[in-house]
Structure formats: C-alpha cells, structure tokens
Design a protein around this motif. Structure first.
Motif, short mmCIF file in Angstrom:
data_model
loop_
_atom_site.label_atom_id
_atom_site.label_comp_id
_atom_site.label_asym_id
_atom_site.label_seq_id
_atom_site.Cartn_x
_atom_site.Cartn_y
_atom_site.Cartn_z
N VAL A 61 57.91 34.99 -16.68
CA VAL A 61 58.11 35.74 -17.94
C VAL A 61 57.81 37.22 -17.80
O VAL A 61 57.91 37.97 -18.78
CB VAL A 61 57.24 35.15 -19.08
CG1 VAL A 61 57.63 33.71 -19.36
CG2 VAL A 61 55.75 35.27 -18.78
N ALA A 62 57.50 37.69 -16.60
CA ALA A 62 57.16 39.10 -16.39
C ALA A 62 58.20 40.07 -16.94
O ALA A 62 57.84 41.12 -17.49
CB ALA A 62 56.92 39.36 -14.91
N PRO A 63 59.51 39.78 -16.84
CA PRO A 63 60.50 40.76 -17.35
C PRO A 63 60.33 41.10 -18.82
O PRO A 63 60.71 42.19 -19.25
CB PRO A 63 61.84 40.06 -17.09
CG PRO A 63 61.58 39.15 -15.93
CD PRO A 63 60.18 38.65 -16.15
N PHE A 64 59.78 40.19 -19.61
CA PHE A 64 59.62 40.46 -21.04
C PHE A 64 58.60 41.57 -21.32
O PHE A 64 58.56 42.10 -22.42
CB PHE A 64 59.19 39.19 -21.78
CG PHE A 64 60.28 38.17 -21.93
CD1 PHE A 64 61.45 38.48 -22.59
CD2 PHE A 64 60.14 36.90 -21.40
CE1 PHE A 64 62.47 37.54 -22.74
CE2 PHE A 64 61.15 35.95 -21.53
CZ PHE A 64 62.32 36.27 -22.19
N SER A 65 57.78 41.91 -20.33
CA SER A 65 56.76 42.94 -20.53
C SER A 65 57.32 44.35 -20.43
O SER A 65 56.61 45.31 -20.73
CB SER A 65 55.63 42.78 -19.51
OG SER A 65 54.89 41.59 -19.76
N TYR A 66 58.58 44.48 -20.01
CA TYR A 66 59.16 45.79 -19.78
C TYR A 66 60.48 45.92 -20.52
O TYR A 66 61.25 44.97 -20.60
CB TYR A 66 59.39 46.00 -18.27
CG TYR A 66 58.12 45.96 -17.47
CD1 TYR A 66 57.41 47.13 -17.20
CD2 TYR A 66 57.62 44.75 -16.99
CE1 TYR A 66 56.23 47.09 -16.46
CE2 TYR A 66 56.43 44.70 -16.27
CZ TYR A 66 55.75 45.88 -16.01
OH TYR A 66 54.57 45.84 -15.30
#
Length: 292
Positions: free
Chosen positions: A184-189
């Motif tokens: 889910v890291a892409p949702f942080s940017y």
C-alpha cells in the motif's frame, strides 16, 4: 552555563545535540533563516525524511528533532522513556536548550500525537501549531475502513492501483500482513514515481520497531483528557490534509480541526501523506503563510 541561541544555518542542515532530562543525548538539525520552527517527525523515525519540507527553510529556520532512539539521537537505557507522552519532556528540553520563549511547532503524522500532548501540557509555550497529515491516536478519532477505501479509490486510474487496493482491502478487513503493508506504499504519495519510491525506501530503513512499539504502549494516550484540553487551546492552529491520503483522510483531519476553538484546515489537492513532496510550492505557500 549560558543558554545557547538558535543556531543560524542558511542552507544545508547542520547537526547539533543536547542533553535530555535523563542525560540521553538528543540530536537536532537546523537549516534556513528567520523565525524558528520546531519540527517533530512521525514514525517515530529519523527526521531526515522531512527534508526541508518542500523549501520551507527558505522562509523559516527549521529545527528538526530526532526523537530519542531514532536518527542521530541516543537510544535510551529505558525504552519505556520513548512512550509518546514521555517525549513531551524532550521537546521541552529542546525549547529550553535553544532559549526559545514561544516557538512555532510543526508535526507530521505520528508526531502530531506528541505535538498535541505538548500543547496540552504547555500551551503557554506554543506560538502557533501546524499539524501535517496528522495521526489521530492521541485524540481518539476512529477512521473507518470504508473511509480509507473511498479515499484510496481516487487513485483508481493509476497503473499500480489494483494490487495496492487489494492489499488495502485486506488491511481494512484485519487481514493485513507485512506484504500487504508493503503493497500500500503508493497511497502515501501523490505520485508513485522514482523519487517517491526512493523516499519510501530510505524511510523504511530508518525504522526501529522496538522504539516504534514503545511509542504507543499502554498509557501513551488519554484521548478524553486531550480532547477536552484542546478545546481550551488558544494559539492559532493549522491542519493540513492530503486530498488522496487514506492514512489521514481529509474528513478525519476536518474532525480533528473541530476539536480546537478556531483552527484552519487546508486540503492540498492531489497530495498524499507527504504533501511537501507532492507539491512543495503549494505546501510552503500554505504553511509559510499561516506562520507569518
């Protein structure tokens, strides 16, 4: 011994240190000029991931604190001293070390939990308060899984979305493991591009799981007392949310803003959890304008 003044460092960050109440050596990093702003990172992790907050150092003197056990700060003998409410005394020790009467305070993510507890305990020591994509653990605001998913769906046209959204659904359903949290890291940017990937990878390397666990252990938060005290907090407050951030959805940040007598809310378009990376100019305009 004379109390040191805030160092003047016009461009690159320079590192300094001081002794906390229990003798633990804590590091802080200074860049920029103008009125000082104490910056508290999330995590808790090394404050380096904040950078110069999208260019805010061109307007203010940024003082980034490495919380105990993170970054260049010493790991304390007693990890229990890393609990969020106990870190308030480290912030106060830094203020005293710098000889600041009423500094501005800026906090990101989990750092907001520390910032509001400092503001509650020492409201007379805060000139202005900025909370960027804040965690809401200290004030006990629930974030429904459906709200996180609805915010995430704003990214549905991105090529990485299907795998990331499936992982987020698993987390929202209580079935998330390490693989799902990684996915889910892409949702942080706001943009999942190469700079965002590098920023995320560097931040992940700086995390100490034991220190992070100690930060939120039992007793770290008293939401009812904190909410009541924030209702009496008089200094100006700004909360900034990212439009597409499921970690701190704008609706949740708006509810957080409502706990203060009069707080401003900015929702940065197309921004995630690190809005200074997504659009530094827009972020700096909002924050510098408020602090001015």
């Amino acid at each position: 011994m004379a109390v040191p003044s805030v160092p003047s460092v016009p461009s690159e960050f320079s590192e300094f240190s001081f002794s906390a109440y229990d003798g633990t050596r804590l590091a802080y990093h200074v860049a920029g000029d103008g009125d000082p702003v104490i910056c508290l990172p999330g995590g808790p992790t090394d404050s380096a991931y904040l950078g110069d907050l999208g260019g805010l150092s061109a307007h203010r003197r940024l003082i980034r604190l490495d919380l105990r056990g993170t970054g260049r700060s010493q790991v304390p003998e007693d990890l229990a001293s890393c609990r969020c409410d106990r870190l308030v005394e480290d912030v106060e020790a830094l203020r005293e070390h710098l000889g600041l009467e009423r500094p501005d305070l800026l906090a990101h993510c989990a750092g907001a939990n520390l910032a509001v507890q400092y503001a509650v305990r020492r409201p007379e020591r805060v000139r202005r308060l900025v909370l960027v994509t804040p965690s809401v653990r200290a004030v006990g605001i629930p974030i429904a899984g459906d709200l996180r998913l609805a915010t995430a769906r704003l990214r549905r046209d991105e090529p990485w979305f299907p795998a990331a959204f499936a992982a987020l659904e698993a987390i929202a359903a209580g079935r998330g493991g390490e693989d799902q949290w990684r996915a889910v890291a892409p949702f942080s940017y706001g943009r999942w591009d190469e700079p965002a990937r590098a920023h995320h990878a560097a931040a992940e390397e700086r995390v100490d799981q034991e220190v992070m666990a100690a930060f939120g252990t039992d007793g770290a938060f008293d939401p009812d007392a904190t909410r009541a005290a924030l209702g009496r907090f008089a200094p100006p407050v700004l909360l900034l949310a990212g439009e597409v951030d499921p970690g701190a959805p704008p609706r949740t940040v708006a509810e957080f803003a409502g706990l203060f007598p009069a707080a401003g809310l900015v929702v940065q378009p197309r921004a995630g959890h690190h809005p200074w990376l997504d659009d530094g100019e827009r972020f700096v305009t909002a924050v510098a304008g408020f602090l001015a």
